[in-house]
Motif scaffolding. Structure first.
Motif, short mmCIF file in Angstrom:
data_model
loop_
_atom_site.label_atom_id
_atom_site.label_comp_id
_atom_site.label_asym_id
_atom_site.label_seq_id
_atom_site.Cartn_x
_atom_site.Cartn_y
_atom_site.Cartn_z
N ILE A 18 4.92 -0.96 -6.68
CA ILE A 18 3.56 -0.42 -6.52
C ILE A 18 2.53 -1.55 -6.58
CG2 ILE A 18 1.78 0.98 -7.66
CD1 ILE A 18 4.05 2.93 -8.42
N ARG A 19 2.72 -2.50 -7.50
CA ARG A 19 1.75 -3.59 -7.66
C ARG A 19 1.60 -4.40 -6.37
NH1 ARG A 19 3.98 -6.13 -11.65
NH2 ARG A 19 4.79 -7.96 -10.56
N THR A 20 2.72 -4.79 -5.77
CA THR A 20 2.66 -5.56 -4.54
C THR A 20 2.13 -4.72 -3.38
OG1 THR A 20 4.38 -7.16 -5.12
CG2 THR A 20 4.09 -6.68 -2.79
N ALA A 21 2.59 -3.47 -3.29
CA ALA A 21 2.13 -2.59 -2.20
C ALA A 21 0.61 -2.43 -2.26
CB ALA A 21 2.81 -1.24 -2.29
N ARG A 22 0.08 -2.22 -3.47
CA ARG A 22 -1.37 -2.06 -3.60
C ARG A 22 -2.10 -3.32 -3.16
NH1 ARG A 22 -1.82 0.05 -8.62
NH2 ARG A 22 -2.02 2.15 -7.73
N ALA A 23 -1.57 -4.49 -3.53
CA ALA A 23 -2.20 -5.74 -3.14
C ALA A 23 -2.19 -5.93 -1.63
CB ALA A 23 -1.49 -6.92 -3.82
N MET A 24 -1.22 -5.33 -0.94
CA MET A 24 -1.11 -5.42 0.52
C MET A 24 -1.85 -4.29 1.22
SD MET A 24 2.94 -6.43 0.80
CE MET A 24 2.90 -6.58 2.61
#
Length: 635
Positions: A18-24
């Protein structure tokens, strides 16, 4: 680029994705079972879908429910994380057949590496060195025993469909082979539905070395160097690091080249790990490292690779799944410093690593390291899933710097009432053998008694606790809860209106102990905070929690009023009532058992007498100071 992603997992890996997806800028959809209705990954996702009861076989392992959730929420892709359905080729194919993007390797690649014997045969054809052994189709006990003799004892029997340490048996003598084979096959059919095994030469000084590989849909494959995962308990990784200690450039080039060959042999796409076993009896050498298996998913320990390369592997996964080429070429990747990861579990090493479930009433994790977690304070560790609390990751310019940083972090963990392995991790990191980089996969088993002995508070902590508790007992009206007072007392250890020295009787985890109080009992640097809960206080030191309470002179370990009333010494739950009103009791006889701070605490009669009143009911919750039993003296 994928715009919406369903994560078919839970816990820390779901939060990590979720953390990486949100950043993208990618929208995320979580799935959850009954037990995870209020879980951290559910709170963090943009949307969440309930998929069934708490048992994983009725929720996270039901592919149809997950695909239906993706379609219902408009998700374009499914990321499986690790575990659960991440290496299930049929599920991967179902995702693709449903018109969704599968964030992982092709189903054929998963199948090719799913069975250990077939995978090894493919590796031999690709020129990848494999451990000496037998991979044949003849599974008769006589043939397997004969092949074990040819390989030479000790040997390892491994289920071809095995994983996670299951379906594996070491055999040191031919006389033990038949029984070990039957045991291995029983476990294999129970866990994997397949009794087939292979025979491998057992390496006496084994180290577990693995290489992170990554492929895209354009035929490109790179490696992101190696990790050492040799610190294991019963084949389960405990502490991982990158790069591997003692790895020279030539050996690294050889093992990483073999890993790339292995990935290309199955047309690999996405993140994968090629696992090798090394005979470290003469150090790491290219001719003493052999292929074991491939994990066709992201690994639990991927953060250490991210730390030394500066790359986000989840971002790589999403870009590759979207059809983009790999973000970096091989010549653009390099190693920067050293990284280590410790797996913090809700378990008690002193009781055989039994899981510790329940509410995380207090949870404080170090704040200067990378933390990957799927829980927060006041969440619950469920008995239905892996009891991991967090992964603690350190990075340093040198290996020793990374070790010391991680050791400090583990010692700073505070968790109550759930028990953790933080103190066990700290002991491992502080071992001179580990610091020298000479451990093998059997190290923990060889030193298990020393590593798992029940921790005891330091003398400095006991003296501080005695001073602390004596102060409160002597000064009940003192503002001991005020921040200014606590800060002053913690720094200078002073007490007002108290004699310079006195003996204080304590209950340390409900074991009696006498401690002498000094003028200036100052808690040492290893101790951190304390939590007062009624008559007991929890102190944290070196990753362990100690419940310490005042033990009154009566010896009953509970408050006893002058009229014979037995008072609850702290908040808790009644789990046993041994008497009834009107019963005659003898001094020291057990009356009521209270469960408090995750421990049982027996309240006994202070003198011979009769039960005049009973206010305790099994299962009832009681507060500190509540009258549970009243004993009348005999006339």
């Amino acid at each position: 680029m994928i715009e919406s992603l369903l994560i078919a997992n839970r816990g820390e890996i779901a939060c990590r994705i979720i953390r990486t997806a949100r950043a993208m800028g990618v929208r995320t959809v979580a799935v959850y079972s009954d037990a995870d209705a209020k879980a951290l990954h559910v709170r963090q996702a943009d949307e969440a879908v309930h998929i069934g009861p708490s048992p994983a076989r009725e929720s996270y392992l039901v592919g149809e429910k997950i695909i239906a959730a993706a379609l219902a929420t408009g998700a374009e892709a499914i990321h499986p994380g690790y575990g659960f359905l991440s290496e299930n080729a049929d599920f991967a194919q179902s995702v693709i057949d449903a018109g969704l993007i599968w964030v992982g390797p092709n189903p054929d690649s998963i199948r090719a590496m799913g069975l250990k014997d077939a995978a090894k045969e493919r590796m031999i054809a690709a020129g990848v060195p494999v451990t000496p052994g037998y991979l044949g189709a003849d599974q008769s006990p006589d043939r397997l025993a004969a092949e074990a003799t040819v390989v030479g004892y000790p040997v390892l029997i491994k289920a071809v469909a095995g994983g996670g340490g299951k379906g594996m048996r070491r055999v040191d003598d031919a006389a033990d082979f038949a029984d070990a084979l039957q045991s291995c096959q029983r476990e294999a059919v129970s866990s994997f539905g397949n009794t087939d095994v292979l025979i491998e030469k057992y390496i006496l000084s084994p180290r577990h070395i693995e290489v992170q590989v990554f492929g895209d849909k354009h035929g490109n494959v790179v490696h992101l160097f190696e990790r050492d995962c040799s610190l294991q308990r019963r084949h389960q990784k405990v502490i991982e690091e990158a790069p591997a200690p003692g790895m020279d450039d030539a050996t690294r080039a050889s093992i990483c080249d073999a890993a790339v060959k292995a990935a290309k042999a199955v047309d690999y796409v996405g993140a994968g790990t090629i696992e090798f076993i090394a005979d470290a009896s003469e150090g790491l050498r290219a001719d003493r490292i052999w292929f074991m298996e491939m994990n066709t998913r992201l690994q639990v320990e991927h953060p250490v690779t991210e730390e030394i390369t500066g790359q986000d592997l989840v971002e790589w996964q999403l870009r590759v799944a979207s059809g983009e080429p790999l973000p970096k070429r091989q010549d653009e990747l390099s190693i920067d410093g050293w990284a280590m990861e410790a797996r913090l579990y809700a378990e008690n090493p002193a009781t055989g690593f039994l899981p510790s479930t329940g509410p995380l009433d207090h949870l404080a994790l170090p704040d200067h390291q990378r933390i990957e977690t799927g829980v927060a304070e006041r969440d619950v560790i469920s008995p239905f899933y892996d009891p991991m609390i967090a992964k603690i990751v350190s990075h340093g310019d040198t290996r020793i710097a990374a070790i010391e940083d991680l050791s400090i972090a583990c010692k700073q963990v505070e968790c109550e009432p759930v028990k953790t392995n933080a103190w066990f991790l700290a002991r491992l990191l502080d071992r001179s053998e580990f610091k020298a980089g000479i451990v093998t996969t059997g190290f923990i088993g060889e030193h298990i008694d020393d590593l798992c002995s029940q921790p005891r508070p330091s003398n400095a902590l006991l003296q501080y606790a005695a001073d602390d508790i004596a102060f409160v007992d002597d000064n009940m009206s003192a503002p001991w809860g005020s921040p200014i007072f606590e800060l002053t007392k913690a720094r200078f250890g002073f007490r007002l209106n108290a004699s310079p020295r006195r003996d204080v009787s304590l209950l340390v985890d409900f074991v009696p102990e006498s401690v002498e109080v000094g003028d200036h009992a100052i808690w040492n640097d290893r101790a951190r905070t304390s939590i007062r809960d009624g008559a007991a206080t929890t102190y944290f030191e070196d990753g362990a929690a100690f419940v310490i309470a005042f033990r009154r002179a009566s010896g009953a370990a509970a408050g006893i009023a002058a009229d014979g009333s037995i008072l609850s010494p702290m908040p808790g739950r009644i789990i046993a009532v041994e008497v009834a009103e009107g019963d005659a009791v003898a001094k020291g006889q057990k009356l009521v058992t209270l469960e408090a701070m995750k421990m049982e605490h027996s309240l006994v009669a202070p003198f011979d007498g009769t039960v005049e009143a009973l206010n305790a009911v099994v299962g009832g919750q009681v507060s500190e100071g509540a009258t549970l039993v009243k004993i009348g003296k005999l006339e």
